[in-house]
Design a protein around this motif. Sequence first.
Motif, short mmCIF file in Angstrom:
data_model
loop_
_atom_site.label_atom_id
_atom_site.label_comp_id
_atom_site.label_asym_id
_atom_site.label_seq_id
_atom_site.Cartn_x
_atom_site.Cartn_y
_atom_site.Cartn_z
N UNK A 80 0.80 -1.22 0.00
CA UNK A 80 0.00 0.00 0.00
C UNK A 80 0.84 1.27 0.00
N UNK A 81 2.14 1.13 0.24
CA UNK A 81 3.01 2.30 0.18
C UNK A 81 3.27 2.73 -1.26
N UNK A 82 2.98 1.88 -2.22
CA UNK A 82 3.10 2.26 -3.62
C UNK A 82 2.11 3.39 -3.92
N UNK A 124 -4.72 0.14 -18.84
CA UNK A 124 -5.77 0.92 -19.50
C UNK A 124 -7.13 0.44 -19.00
N UNK A 125 -7.78 1.25 -18.17
CA UNK A 125 -9.03 0.83 -17.54
C UNK A 125 -10.26 1.46 -18.20
N UNK A 126 -10.07 2.31 -19.18
CA UNK A 126 -11.16 2.93 -19.91
C UNK A 126 -10.65 3.44 -21.24
N UNK A 127 -11.56 3.90 -22.08
CA UNK A 127 -11.15 4.37 -23.41
C UNK A 127 -10.10 5.47 -23.30
N UNK A 128 -10.27 6.38 -22.37
CA UNK A 128 -9.32 7.47 -22.17
C UNK A 128 -8.86 7.53 -20.72
N UNK A 129 -8.67 6.37 -20.10
CA UNK A 129 -8.36 6.33 -18.68
C UNK A 129 -7.30 5.28 -18.39
N UNK A 130 -6.28 5.69 -17.63
CA UNK A 130 -5.14 4.81 -17.35
C UNK A 130 -4.84 4.81 -15.85
N UNK A 131 -4.68 3.62 -15.31
CA UNK A 131 -4.32 3.42 -13.91
C UNK A 131 -2.82 3.19 -13.86
N UNK A 132 -2.13 3.98 -13.05
CA UNK A 132 -0.67 3.98 -13.02
C UNK A 132 -0.19 3.74 -11.60
N UNK A 133 0.75 2.82 -11.43
CA UNK A 133 1.35 2.56 -10.12
C UNK A 133 2.83 2.91 -10.21
N UNK A 134 3.28 3.81 -9.33
CA UNK A 134 4.68 4.21 -9.31
C UNK A 134 5.30 3.87 -7.96
N UNK A 135 6.62 3.97 -7.90
CA UNK A 135 7.34 3.61 -6.68
C UNK A 135 7.15 4.64 -5.58
N UNK A 136 6.80 4.16 -4.39
CA UNK A 136 6.57 5.06 -3.28
C UNK A 136 7.78 5.87 -2.89
N UNK A 137 8.97 5.29 -3.02
CA UNK A 137 10.19 5.99 -2.63
C UNK A 137 10.45 7.22 -3.49
N UNK A 138 9.79 7.29 -4.63
CA UNK A 138 10.01 8.41 -5.55
C UNK A 138 8.82 9.37 -5.58
#
Length: 443
Positions: free
Chosen positions: A99-101, A152-166
């Motif tokens: 969950x820290x992500x 890609x969760x929708x036609x114009x929608x993107x779910x992005x997971x990045x590193x928590x340390x950054x």
Amino acid sequence: MRGFVTAVRAAPRVIGRTHRMLPAEAAIRPSAFKAQQSRCASDVASADLKKTPLYDLHLAHGGKMVPFAGYSMPVQYDGASLAESHHFTRQHASIFDVSHMVQHIFRGPDAAAFLERVTPSAWGSMGLMQSKLTTFLWPETGGIVDDSVVTRIGEDEYYVVTNGACLDKDTSYFDRELGNFGGRVEWTRLDGSGLVALQGPQAVQVLTQVLATDTKLDALYFGSAVWAKLKLAGGAESHPVLISRGGYTGEDGFEISFNGKLYPAIDTTKAAVESLLGVAGPECLRLAGLGARDSLRLEAGMCLYGHDLDDTTTPVEAGLSWVIPQERRKAGGFHGASVIQAQLTPKSKGGQGVERRRVGFVVDGAPAREGAEVQSDGQSVGKITSGVPSPTLGKNIAMGYVKDGLHKAGTELDIVVRGRKRKGVVTKMPFITTRYHKNEALT
């Protein structure tokens, strides 16, 4: 910010994804883990540490908590060494609190165009509910700002997971790049959300038992995602969660996102994990901490940002050229394209190539740790960026960068460990056979 850009975010927090494994036997201890945290993280006093939605659950299960990039996180649990937790994941299944992500949503008519500017991947042609790894890049150098998984969760929608340390760096980066882009993109950072990874050969069996919707997991392949509800204790159902097939261990598994912007993720994340643990039982599913997660990811040849990747590293140097599709290699148009395109053709084929390459090692004797020098005939030719004793293989493994030309499997080099030269043999990665659930018809 200009144009249609909206940034929804809380005050910056330094949180982290670093999961560094310790030596396999006597040296595996939480105190040693604390000393090896990510360079991206900031040390904070215990009173200032943040808590994930699973904090109380960790304590209830004997989690040994350590300061971890601004959070109080479990390195391991009472009753199991890190090596035992590692083996249990490979043999059965484990739940990791990640969950820290940092979770984000980018949406709008120009979301794909924006992502194609800041990453080398193609997004407009990507299928719905499909995920893939990518890298955010610096404009001039093509260095990696952060690595990320995008769905890609929708036609114009993107779910992005990045590193928590950054988090701080990424927040500034997205602020600046969205402002410079000026298109119709809405950016929402999903602070207060939950994210758990269910990993191991019995992961699908466990998840099937708590699904509250008709979801055919056999047809959910690696790199795919689906919305579903989960059965909670007492007969209740969760809000819709995003289930993505994949993970950071080399095993089959899932990452489950609990959206804290729309739902009470603090409550439902804990209830869902308790439900998973309850239906599976300890012989099938257990909690696992940061230590086991790091040894699992290194065996799988996975990079750790701040160690194996950083702002000075390009995707080509890192062995991540595969994130760049052919059409983008030719057309460019992404940050650092001129640098990266020149590197794509190796010197052996008449191109510019790169000066260094990321490789794996099997190391004799003592394990090689981050920063250990790699030598050839007494000359420095590289550095180790990650290293652990592999519980699965019973050998010391490592990852690092070496001079181009010395990267071929089987090349023997010297690695200086505590002032003594140890033989390191360049080895193909992943070190173990991965067991992702892939669509064989497409492979």
